[in-house]
Design an enzyme around this catalytic site. Structure first.
Site, PDB file in Angstrom:
ATOM      1  N   ASP A   1     -12.007   7.108   4.108  1.00 36.76           N
ATOM      2  CA  ASP A   1     -10.791   6.885   4.889  1.00 36.76           C
ATOM      3  C   ASP A   1     -10.411   5.409   4.920  1.00 36.76           C
ATOM      4  OD1 ASP A   1      -8.604   7.640   6.372  1.00 36.76           O
ATOM      5  OD2 ASP A   1      -9.654   7.572   8.300  1.00 36.76           O
TER       6      ASP A   1
ATOM      7  N   ASP B   1       1.641   6.376   5.802  1.00 39.59           N
ATOM      8  CA  ASP B   1       0.639   5.444   5.286  1.00 39.59           C
ATOM      9  C   ASP B   1       1.133   4.722   4.044  1.00 39.59           C
ATOM     10  OD1 ASP B   1      -1.748   4.267   5.869  1.00 39.59           O
ATOM     11  OD2 ASP B   1      -2.982   5.696   4.777  1.00 39.59           O
TER      12      ASP B   1
ATOM     13  N   GLU C   1      -9.332   3.762   2.417  1.00 43.94           N
ATOM     14  CA  GLU C   1      -8.840   3.849   1.043  1.00 43.94           C
ATOM     15  C   GLU C   1      -7.768   2.823   0.715  1.00 43.94           C
ATOM     16  OE1 GLU C   1      -5.514   4.965   3.067  1.00 43.94           O
ATOM     17  OE2 GLU C   1      -7.532   5.646   3.494  1.00 43.94           O
TER      18      GLU C   1
ATOM     19  N   ARG D   1      -7.553  -0.395   1.241  1.00 43.93           N
ATOM     20  CA  ARG D   1      -8.086  -1.607   0.628  1.00 43.93           C
ATOM     21  C   ARG D   1      -8.554  -1.351  -0.803  1.00 43.93           C
ATOM     22  NH1 ARG D   1     -12.250  -1.937   5.465  1.00 43.93           N
ATOM     23  NH2 ARG D   1     -10.470  -0.839   6.345  1.00 43.93           N
TER      24      ARG D   1
ATOM     25  N   LYS E   1      -9.977  12.969   8.532  1.00 43.21           N
ATOM     26  CA  LYS E   1      -9.431  12.570   9.823  1.00 43.21           C
ATOM     27  C   LYS E   1      -9.354  13.775  10.770  1.00 43.21           C
ATOM     28  CE  LYS E   1      -6.242   9.002   8.044  1.00 43.21           C
ATOM     29  NZ  LYS E   1      -6.705   7.864   8.850  1.00 43.21           N
TER      30      LYS E   1
ATOM     31  N   LYS F   1       0.849  -1.186   0.000  1.00 40.76           N
ATOM     32  CA  LYS F   1       0.000   0.000   0.000  1.00 40.76           C
ATOM     33  C   LYS F   1       0.887   1.239   0.000  1.00 40.76           C
ATOM     34  CE  LYS F   1      -3.044   2.576   3.159  1.00 40.76           C
ATOM     35  NZ  LYS F   1      -3.673   2.595   4.501  1.00 40.76           N
TER      36      LYS F   1
ATOM     37  N   ASP G   1      -2.460  10.594   3.755  1.00 42.01           N
ATOM     38  CA  ASP G   1      -3.854  10.206   3.941  1.00 42.01           C
ATOM     39  C   ASP G   1      -4.580  11.190   4.850  1.00 42.01           C
ATOM     40  OD1 ASP G   1      -6.253   8.889   4.022  1.00 42.01           O
ATOM     41  OD2 ASP G   1      -5.596   7.382   5.470  1.00 42.01           O
TER      42      ASP G   1
END
Length: 497
Positions: A350, A291, A352, A354, A280, A268, A273
């Site tokens: 959020d 991230d 995201e 996956r 967030k 990933k 993010d």
């Protein structure tokens, strides 16, 4: 920093500082016994006087005269019963922490013959040399690229590691340890780079540079226009809110035979993010540059392979995007069609990670993989479940899961398996699409993996949730380089003999 291996007699090898291990109770290492004899019994006298306790990871530095060394650093190796591989890592780390900012310009590290109780040869000298090599690179790491006032250079520039036999096995183990540490540090560099520099295109440039630096690496970068043509709509959906376009980065290492199926690593790569429209909280949002820890570990592992050239085929795929909340961003309630053809209702922007991973997991089917391992800073729920010590592991194959768990135990880069039962799949039900991208608060780590599992049915697959292990917060804030050691150990266990 220069690190080397030496099998010369310790008693006659000069260095500014000699590092030995002394037990609290139990068997002395041969190196410590020989040094004590060379110093006329000084070490045992210091222990008898209480200046040396031998307690695990305790340290003491003693000036010397008329000796090949200006000072002696003694690290406690504890009791025989507690001297495990984990204890060895702890005592070496303590020794290096004391040594690295001291006054010595050169050091001789005589710890690889420490008696360690372990199965599977993990207490052998080559195994301890491998650990030592990795820790040398790991503990001497610094990241000052963006400081205008650079810290003073360390006085220590040379560390020799003593061993009984500097033969092929010892040299290979030590070099693999150094390479693993270098791979971890490369992953840390990528993770620590600020998000205004480290964006998807910049990550792609790093992969292209790796291909230029190493002739055994081939890199291909898929841009947003190619993604749209292929149907990678979930990666595109995540990247829609950013001015930085997404990238799918493919790196291939072919060290095995042409017919050997490759092992595939998927990372990933969310370079920042915000949560998107599902924004967030502002507190600690700066840490969301980490991230992309999954992609960083993929890069680090590929660097280890490029440096050591094992006989194995590995394909690395990084799904890189930036998750931002502008007027073009994906919204809660949007439905997108994945590369697989299945549709996803985005209930939370959020979640995201996956979304970028699912298209990557579909893409890698073309490589006919021996196994696929993805790694991602995927869920805060994993930190609640496992803290910061173990990565979460979920898999559709018991053999693969057990191999990864064993690699984690061998390296101290541990993982813990969570269930991937069908019972959890219904939490992803959607009234309007084939699935939703979240399953509610209960079992958040598991339902995230359930989502990914739907795109990994055609091969052996495992997922590592590294949300709690890829970085540390607080005063020591920074990327850790995990799970590079676990991945390297796993891949090396499948190298063609």
């Amino acid at each position: 920093m220069n690190f080397s291996l030496t099998s010369k007699a310790i008693e006659t090898t000069k260095a500014d500082c000699l590092v030995i291990g002394v037990p609290e109770k139990g068997k002395w290492a041969d190196s410590a016994t020989a040094v004590d004899a060379a110093l006329g019994g000084l070490v045992k006298r210091l222990q008898g006087a209480g200046d040396i306790t031998g307690k695990l990871a305790s340290t003491g530095v003693f000036p010397l005269q008329d000796a090949p060394w200006a000072r002696l650093l003694v690290v406690g190796t504890g009791k025989d019963a507690e001297r495990t591989p984990a204890a060895f890592r702890k005592l070496v780390t303590a020794a290096l922490a004391t040594l690295k900012d001291g006054p010595s310009k050169s050091a001789l590290l005589a710890l690889a013959d420490t008696p360690v109780s372990a199965a599977d040869d993990l207490g052998s000298e080559p195994a301890l040399l491998q650990v030592t090599g990795r820790l040398l690179e790991e503990q001497f790491y610094t990241f000052t690229d963006f400081k205008s006032d650079k810290p003073d250079a360390r006085k220590l520039t040379k560390v020799a590691v003593a061993c009984g036999d500097a033969g092929k096995a010892s040299k290979a183990a030590f070099q693999l340890g150094l390479a693993t540490g270098q791979g971890m540090n490369y992953a840390r560099d990528l993770g620590n780079t600020p998000p205004n520099v480290c964006n998807p295109v910049w990550l792609a440039h790093q992969a292209e540079r790796m291909a230029k630096d190493y002739d055994c690496i081939k890199t291909d970068v898929i841009d947003e226009k190619q993604m749209a043509k292929l149907g990678m709509n979930t990666i595109l959906a995540v990247g829609k809110g950013s001015t930085e376009p997404p990238r799918l980065i493919v790196m291939e290492y072919r060290g095995g035979k042409a017919k050997d199926k490759p092992y595939v690593l998927v990372g990933k790569g969310i370079t920042f993010d915000t949560g998107g429209i599902s924004l967030k909280p502002g507190e600690a949002m700066d840490e969301m540059k980490y991230d992309m820890g999954g992609s960083a570990s993929v890069f680090g592992t590929m660097k280890v392979l490029a440096e050591t050239r094992p006989a194995i085929n590995v394909v690395a795929v990084v799904a890189a995007a930036e998750n931002m909340p502008d007027g073009g961003a994906a919204r809660p309630g949007d439905i997108v069609t994945t590369l697989s053809g299945m549709t996803v209702e985005i209930l939370n922007t959020d979640a995201e990670g996956r979304l970028v991973l699912c298209d990557a997991l579909t893409y890698v089917k073309q490589f006919d993989p021996a196994a696929v391992v993805d790694m991602a800073t995927l869920t805060g729920a994993c930190i609640i479940a496992l803290g910061h010590h173990a990565s979460g592991l979920l898999s559709n194959n018991d053999e693969l899961a057990n191999e990864l768990l064993a690699a984690g135990e061998r390296t101290g880069d541990r993982a813990w398996r969570l269930p991937l039962w069908d019972d959890y799949q219904s939490q992803l039900d959607s009234n309007f699409a084939d699935m939703a991208n979240i399953g509610g608060r209960p079992a958040g780590t598991i339902t995230a993996a359930c989502f990914l599992s739907r795109f990994a049915k055609d091969y052996r697959w495992a997922h590592l949730d590294i949300a709690g292990t890829a970085w540390v917060s607080g005063k020591a804030k920074g990327a850790t380089g995990r799970p590079v050691p676990l991945l390297v150990d796993y891949l090396m266990s499948h190298v063609r003999k």
